[in-house]
Design a protein around this motif. Structure first.
Motif, PDB file in Angstrom:
ATOM      1  N   GLN A   1      -8.740  16.752   8.273  1.00 43.33           N
ATOM      2  CA  GLN A   1      -8.456  17.596   7.115  1.00 43.33           C
ATOM      3  C   GLN A   1      -7.791  16.793   5.997  1.00 43.33           C
ATOM      4  OE1 GLN A   1      -6.219  21.136   8.073  1.00 43.33           O
ATOM      5  NE2 GLN A   1      -5.695  21.516   5.937  1.00 43.33           N
ATOM      6  N   LYS A   2      -6.872  15.908   6.347  1.00 42.16           N
ATOM      7  CA  LYS A   2      -6.165  15.091   5.357  1.00 42.16           C
ATOM      8  C   LYS A   2      -7.137  14.113   4.699  1.00 42.16           C
ATOM      9  CE  LYS A   2      -1.980  14.593   3.979  1.00 42.16           C
ATOM     10  NZ  LYS A   2      -1.487  15.505   2.935  1.00 42.16           N
ATOM     11  N   ARG A   3      -8.036  13.524   5.468  1.00 39.33           N
ATOM     12  CA  ARG A   3      -9.003  12.582   4.902  1.00 39.33           C
ATOM     13  C   ARG A   3      -9.959  13.282   3.940  1.00 39.33           C
ATOM     14  NH1 ARG A   3     -12.040  10.669   9.128  1.00 39.33           N
ATOM     15  NH2 ARG A   3     -10.984  11.948  10.673  1.00 39.33           N
TER      16      ARG A   3
ATOM     17  N   PHE B   1      -5.196   9.088   9.785  1.00 37.16           N
ATOM     18  CA  PHE B   1      -5.030  10.376   9.130  1.00 37.16           C
ATOM     19  C   PHE B   1      -5.975  11.388   9.761  1.00 37.16           C
ATOM     20  CE2 PHE B   1      -3.947   7.091   6.052  1.00 37.16           C
ATOM     21  CZ  PHE B   1      -2.669   7.487   5.682  1.00 37.16           C
ATOM     22  N   ASN B   2      -5.515  12.631   9.914  1.00 33.61           N
ATOM     23  CA  ASN B   2      -6.380  13.632  10.530  1.00 33.61           C
ATOM     24  C   ASN B   2      -7.555  13.963   9.604  1.00 33.61           C
ATOM     25  OD1 ASN B   2      -5.809  15.976   8.825  1.00 33.61           O
ATOM     26  ND2 ASN B   2      -3.848  16.167   9.884  1.00 33.61           N
TER      27      ASN B   2
ATOM     28  N   CYS C   1      -1.120  12.684  -2.728  1.00 32.93           N
ATOM     29  CA  CYS C   1      -1.430  13.500  -1.545  1.00 32.93           C
ATOM     30  C   CYS C   1      -0.714  13.000  -0.302  1.00 32.93           C
ATOM     31  CB  CYS C   1      -2.941  13.487  -1.283  1.00 32.93           C
ATOM     32  SG  CYS C   1      -3.932  14.216  -2.580  1.00 32.93           S
ATOM     33  N   MET C   2      -0.350  11.729  -0.313  1.00 29.99           N
ATOM     34  CA  MET C   2       0.309  11.164   0.862  1.00 29.99           C
ATOM     35  C   MET C   2       1.765  11.598   0.888  1.00 29.99           C
ATOM     36  SD  MET C   2      -1.163   7.323   1.153  1.00 29.99           S
ATOM     37  CE  MET C   2      -2.690   7.025   2.003  1.00 29.99           C
TER      38      MET C   2
ATOM     39  N   GLU D   1      -9.178  15.929   2.233  1.00 28.23           N
ATOM     40  CA  GLU D   1      -8.312  16.202   1.077  1.00 28.23           C
ATOM     41  C   GLU D   1      -8.177  14.950   0.195  1.00 28.23           C
ATOM     42  OE1 GLU D   1      -3.548  16.884   0.496  1.00 28.23           O
ATOM     43  OE2 GLU D   1      -4.498  17.915   2.180  1.00 28.23           O
ATOM     44  N   PHE D   2      -7.979  13.789   0.810  1.00 25.67           N
ATOM     45  CA  PHE D   2      -7.866  12.533   0.060  1.00 25.67           C
ATOM     46  C   PHE D   2      -9.127  12.285  -0.766  1.00 25.67           C
ATOM     47  CE2 PHE D   2      -4.907  10.256   3.343  1.00 25.67           C
ATOM     48  CZ  PHE D   2      -3.817  10.980   2.884  1.00 25.67           C
TER      49      PHE D   2
ATOM     50  N   ASP E   1     -10.641   6.422   6.104  1.00 27.23           N
ATOM     51  CA  ASP E   1      -9.326   6.473   6.750  1.00 27.23           C
ATOM     52  C   ASP E   1      -8.430   5.340   6.289  1.00 27.23           C
ATOM     53  OD1 ASP E   1      -7.343   7.383   8.562  1.00 27.23           O
ATOM     54  OD2 ASP E   1      -8.048   5.985  10.093  1.00 27.23           O
ATOM     55  N   PRO E   2      -7.926   5.364   5.067  1.00 31.33           N
ATOM     56  CA  PRO E   2      -8.133   6.324   3.985  1.00 31.33           C
ATOM     57  C   PRO E   2      -9.238   5.830   3.052  1.00 31.33           C
ATOM     58  CG  PRO E   2      -6.353   4.868   3.376  1.00 31.33           C
ATOM     59  CD  PRO E   2      -6.827   4.434   4.754  1.00 31.33           C
TER      60      PRO E   2
END
Length: 163
Positions: free
Chosen positions: A58-60, A55-56, A162-163, A62-63, A21-22
């Motif tokens: 799903q976003k993490r 970050f949610n 991605c951010m 994705e990162f 995260d992240p």
């Protein structure tokens, strides 16, 4: 008699878990080095709602996928269970953990012992990032982001997009 948790064999898989995260350059350093040791590295992104991530989930995920897309033997999976249970589900006996400083050691040692108390065949392998990445943590990156500082040098370049 073979133990139901014994997944040893010639093909070696390991799990590197965290909230990511992240994901940072320190995490990526550990991941890249782990791919040279293991045939396959599963990056397991913990949901960890109790930590209230920036970050949610799903976003993490994705990162982490974006940051590791150049690595052929990496798979990224989100999870929301005990790591020991997730490892059993994937038939993996090795957990990778990163150690940046002495302050990480006590916590990581306790977690390794706790995991081993649940599954005696579970091994924890500790890897240290290179010295140039030893100070980097997701906590530091989140603070810099909160105050709108320059953090781009602390995260994999691919996740900036991605951010």
């Amino acid at each position: 008699m073979k133990n139901k948790y014994d997944y040893t064999g010639s093909y070696k898989k390991a799990i590197y878990s965290g909230t990511f995260d992240p994901i940072t350059i320190g995490h990526l350093d550990i991941i890249e080095r782990a791919t040279k040791i293991f045939d396959e590295v599963i990056i397991s992104v913990a949901k960890s709602e109790l930590k209230k991530p920036m970050f949610n989930h799903q976003k993490r995920v994705e990162f982490v996928k974006a940051a590791t897309e150049h690595l052929n033997n990496v798979q990224v999976i989100g999870f929301d269970t005990l790591l020991v249970d997730f490892a059993r589900e994937l038939k993996i006996n090795t957990i990778i953990r990163g150690l940046r400083a002495v302050s990480d050691f006590e916590f990581e040692l306790q977690m390794g012992y706790a995991n081993s108390s649940i599954n005696k065949n579970l091994e924890t392998v500790y890897l240290m990032p290179t010295l140039e990445h030893a100070f980097v943590s997701s906590t530091i990156v989140r603070e810099i982001i909160r105050f709108k500082g320059n953090f781009e040098h602390l995260v994999p370049k691919r996740i900036i997009e991605c951010m």
